[in-house]
Write a protein that holds these residues in place. Structure first.
Motif, short mmCIF file in Angstrom:
data_model
loop_
_atom_site.label_atom_id
_atom_site.label_comp_id
_atom_site.label_asym_id
_atom_site.label_seq_id
_atom_site.Cartn_x
_atom_site.Cartn_y
_atom_site.Cartn_z
N SER A 94 0.83 -1.21 0.00
CA SER A 94 0.00 0.00 0.00
C SER A 94 0.86 1.26 0.00
CB SER A 94 -0.93 0.00 1.22
OG SER A 94 -1.80 -1.10 1.21
N ALA A 95 1.91 1.24 0.83
CA ALA A 95 2.81 2.39 0.90
C ALA A 95 3.51 2.62 -0.42
CB ALA A 95 3.82 2.19 2.02
N LEU A 96 3.97 1.54 -1.06
CA LEU A 96 4.67 1.68 -2.34
C LEU A 96 3.75 2.21 -3.43
CD1 LEU A 96 6.75 -1.60 -2.15
CD2 LEU A 96 7.70 0.71 -2.35
N ALA A 97 2.50 1.77 -3.44
CA ALA A 97 1.55 2.30 -4.42
C ALA A 97 1.39 3.80 -4.26
CB ALA A 97 0.21 1.59 -4.28
N ASN A 98 1.30 4.26 -3.02
CA ASN A 98 1.15 5.69 -2.77
C ASN A 98 2.41 6.47 -3.11
OD1 ASN A 98 -1.49 5.42 -1.79
ND2 ASN A 98 -0.79 5.02 0.29
N ILE A 99 3.58 5.90 -2.78
CA ILE A 99 4.84 6.58 -3.05
C ILE A 99 5.07 6.75 -4.55
CG2 ILE A 99 7.35 6.35 -2.88
CD1 ILE A 99 6.84 4.89 -0.18
N ILE A 100 4.83 5.68 -5.30
CA ILE A 100 5.04 5.75 -6.75
C ILE A 100 4.10 6.77 -7.39
CG2 ILE A 100 4.93 4.42 -8.90
CD1 ILE A 100 5.69 1.93 -7.23
N ALA B 120 15.63 3.44 -15.18
CA ALA B 120 14.28 3.55 -14.64
C ALA B 120 14.38 4.00 -13.19
CB ALA B 120 13.54 2.21 -14.74
N GLN B 121 13.25 4.43 -12.66
CA GLN B 121 13.19 4.74 -11.23
C GLN B 121 12.83 3.44 -10.50
OE1 GLN B 121 13.73 7.41 -9.10
NE2 GLN B 121 13.26 5.90 -7.52
N TYR B 122 13.71 3.00 -9.61
CA TYR B 122 13.51 1.73 -8.92
C TYR B 122 12.75 1.93 -7.61
CZ TYR B 122 17.15 -0.49 -11.85
OH TYR B 122 17.90 -1.00 -12.88
N LEU C 142 9.16 -1.81 -10.06
CA LEU C 142 8.97 -2.26 -8.69
C LEU C 142 9.42 -3.71 -8.56
CD1 LEU C 142 7.87 -2.13 -5.80
CD2 LEU C 142 5.57 -2.56 -6.72
N PHE C 143 10.30 -3.96 -7.59
CA PHE C 143 10.86 -5.29 -7.38
C PHE C 143 10.36 -5.86 -6.05
CE2 PHE C 143 13.82 -2.91 -9.99
CZ PHE C 143 14.13 -3.80 -11.01
N ILE C 144 9.65 -6.97 -6.12
CA ILE C 144 9.24 -7.71 -4.93
C ILE C 144 9.93 -9.07 -5.01
CG2 ILE C 144 7.32 -8.66 -3.60
CD1 ILE C 144 5.52 -6.51 -4.86
N LEU D 180 21.88 2.28 -8.39
CA LEU D 180 20.63 2.26 -7.64
C LEU D 180 20.22 3.65 -7.14
CD1 LEU D 180 21.26 -0.91 -5.40
CD2 LEU D 180 20.30 -0.80 -7.71
N GLU D 181 20.88 4.67 -7.60
CA GLU D 181 20.66 6.02 -7.07
C GLU D 181 19.18 6.40 -7.15
OE1 GLU D 181 21.97 9.54 -5.19
OE2 GLU D 181 22.97 7.63 -5.56
N GLY D 182 18.64 6.84 -6.02
CA GLY D 182 17.25 7.28 -5.96
C GLY D 182 16.24 6.19 -5.71
N MET D 183 16.67 4.94 -5.63
CA MET D 183 15.74 3.83 -5.37
C MET D 183 15.07 4.03 -4.02
SD MET D 183 16.47 -0.27 -5.28
CE MET D 183 15.08 -1.41 -5.19
N LYS D 184 13.77 3.75 -3.97
CA LYS D 184 13.01 3.88 -2.73
C LYS D 184 12.47 2.52 -2.30
CE LYS D 184 11.68 8.70 -3.50
NZ LYS D 184 10.57 9.68 -3.61
N ILE D 185 12.61 2.24 -1.02
CA ILE D 185 12.26 0.93 -0.47
C ILE D 185 11.40 1.13 0.77
CG2 ILE D 185 13.19 -1.18 0.56
CD1 ILE D 185 15.82 -0.45 -1.03
N ALA D 186 10.31 0.40 0.86
CA ALA D 186 9.47 0.40 2.06
C ALA D 186 9.83 -0.84 2.87
CB ALA D 186 8.00 0.38 1.68
N THR D 187 10.27 -0.64 4.09
CA THR D 187 10.73 -1.76 4.91
C THR D 187 10.18 -1.65 6.32
OG1 THR D 187 12.70 -2.93 5.73
CG2 THR D 187 12.85 -0.54 5.56
N PRO D 188 9.81 -2.77 6.95
CA PRO D 188 9.36 -2.71 8.34
C PRO D 188 10.39 -2.03 9.22
CG PRO D 188 8.92 -4.88 7.41
CD PRO D 188 9.75 -4.14 6.40
#
Length: 431
Positions: free
Chosen positions: A185-191, A275-277, A253-255, A297-305
């Protein structure tokens, strides 16, 4: 054991492999994973024998189990778990143990695979007779253990790291890390907030990848130009990254897991794809940074617990971790730490050291009805000689736990952004 106990314990941990280790607050000994019986005397159903509950075992350890990823694609997480577990055992020992009795943890390797994880759990439950099992790392491994070994018994299973959404459907399977649906959910909103309306989605073909991908699809309002699974352990992922590039999506988006993502990032860079990762928690780690070119990987955004990084108990934990291991902890170490403390408090408040006894206390020691306690020592002070599980509300170093009816905890997320080839926290979200 002498004053060098802690050094020897860590040395043994770093050398551990597929065999089992018995870790006790104050001592560590190797165990034979082919043994059919231990001194604790299992009853074959995750319960203690009568001698363990009759009060004549004063000073003898309480033995529980852990299935961990010591080898395989999730071994980086397994190492973090070991370190968090060790610090938890030390804090229990420093507080005088569990009413004078040490906590012993028998560790078995899942090899990051379901079949090996089930075999490890069968050994712990059916041969060692542990009434409490911490495990596992991978969501598919945790679920396989629950369905094949735990379900239908009284044994408590508490996963240290599994974030797969499907675990919510099994309320008897507790977990310390929050459900991955919060990440999706967070990644969908961030993208979307970053201005992208089309995404290429690559996900690992197992329960973890399928669950997070499904949640992302339900939360994402834009176009998904590429949406395909991939298997673990392939020698090359060139077909995946070329298809993502040909999709025309500017956001990828990589899962997946660290080894698979590292290969994808290397191949994308060597082919000049840009691409924007974005990524879920399992793509981040120091090994990824050390194995990919600077700037790739510059600018890659990751949602992590996230652990409760603003809490004093987490800050003390982080300081102790850095003193012991020379680096900052991750949230995964914090989750493993809290699994051990929660198990210890469950034992301290149970009427008997059996699966049924621990089932009656494991949820209550973290519920908000009790007095907030932030360490094992604080909790034992509040409990005194005759306190009950409902008297305390353990606030973990990973944050408030408070398992809900599905066995899921309250969760927090950190947003990490790769800047100058380092992970930098750029936001937090309450799950």
């Amino acid at each position: 054991m002498g004053d060098d106990t802690n050094i020897r314990r860590r040395d043994v941990l770093t050398a551990s492999g597929a065999g089992a280790l018995a870790l006790t607050a104050g001592c560590v000994t190797s165990t034979d994973s082919t043994a059919t019986e231990t001194d604790s005397g299992g009853d074959g159903n995750g319960g203690a024998t009568a001698t363990e509950t009759d009060g004549d075992m004063s000073g003898e350890p309480y033995s529980i189990g852990m299935v961990n990823s010591l080898t395989g694609s999730l071994s980086a997480f397994g190492q973090r778990n070991e370190r968090g577990m060790e610090l938890a055992l030390q804090s229990i020992e420093d507080a005088g143990n569990i009413r004078g009795r040490p906590l012993d943890i028998i560790v078995e390797d899942s090899e990051s695979q379901s079949q090996a994880g089930v075999s490890a759990a069968q050994k712990l439950v059916n041969q060692d007779g542990v009434p409490f099992l911490i495990g596992a790392v991978g969501s598919g491994v945790s679920l396989a253990i629950y369905e094949s070994v735990i379900q239908g018994t009284d044994v408590v299973q508490l996963s240290q790291n599994s974030t797969g959404t499907e675990l919510t459907e099994f309320p008897g399977l507790l977990r310390m890390s929050p459900t991955g649906s919060t990440q999706s959910s967070a990644l969908a909103n961030i993208i979307a907030d970053d201005g992208y309306d089309s995404v290429a989605l690559a996900w690992v073909n197992n329960d973890y990848g399928q669950g997070l991908a499904e949640t992302f699809r339900s939360e994402w309002d834009g176009d998904i130009a590429y949406d395909q699974p991939h298997d673990q352990g392939q020698s090359s992922y060139s077909s995946t990254v070329s298809a993502m590039a040909n999709s025309g999506a500017d956001a990828w988006l990589f899962i997946t897991y660290q080894p698979e993502f590292t290969s994808m990032a290397q191949e994308a860079y060597s082919n000049g794809y840009e691409a924007q990762y974005y990524g879920a928690d399992s793509v981040a780690g120091p090994d990824v940074l050390s194995s990919t070119p600077e700037g790739s990987l510059e600018g890659m955004k990751i949602a992590t617990p996230s652990a409760a990084i603003d809490q004093e108990n987490y800050q003390n934990f982080a300081s102790e971790f850095e003193d012991a291991y020379g680096e900052a902890p991750t949230s995964w170490s914090a989750f493993a730490y809290d699994c051990v403390i929660t198990a210890a408090l469950s034992i301290a408040t149970a009427d008997e050291f059996t699966g049924a006894g621990l089932q009656a206390t494991v949820r209550d020691v973290t519920r908000p009805e009790g007095e907030e306690v932030f360490t094992f020592a604080e909790a034992m002070d509040v409990l005194g000689e005759d306190g009950s599980a409902s008297d305390i509300d353990y606030q973990g170093v990973s944050g408030p736990i408070d398992f809900d009816e599905n066995g899921d905890p309250v969760g927090f997320l950190q947003i990490l952004t790769v800047q100058d080839h380092e992970y930098v926290q750029t936001g937090t979200i309450e799950g």
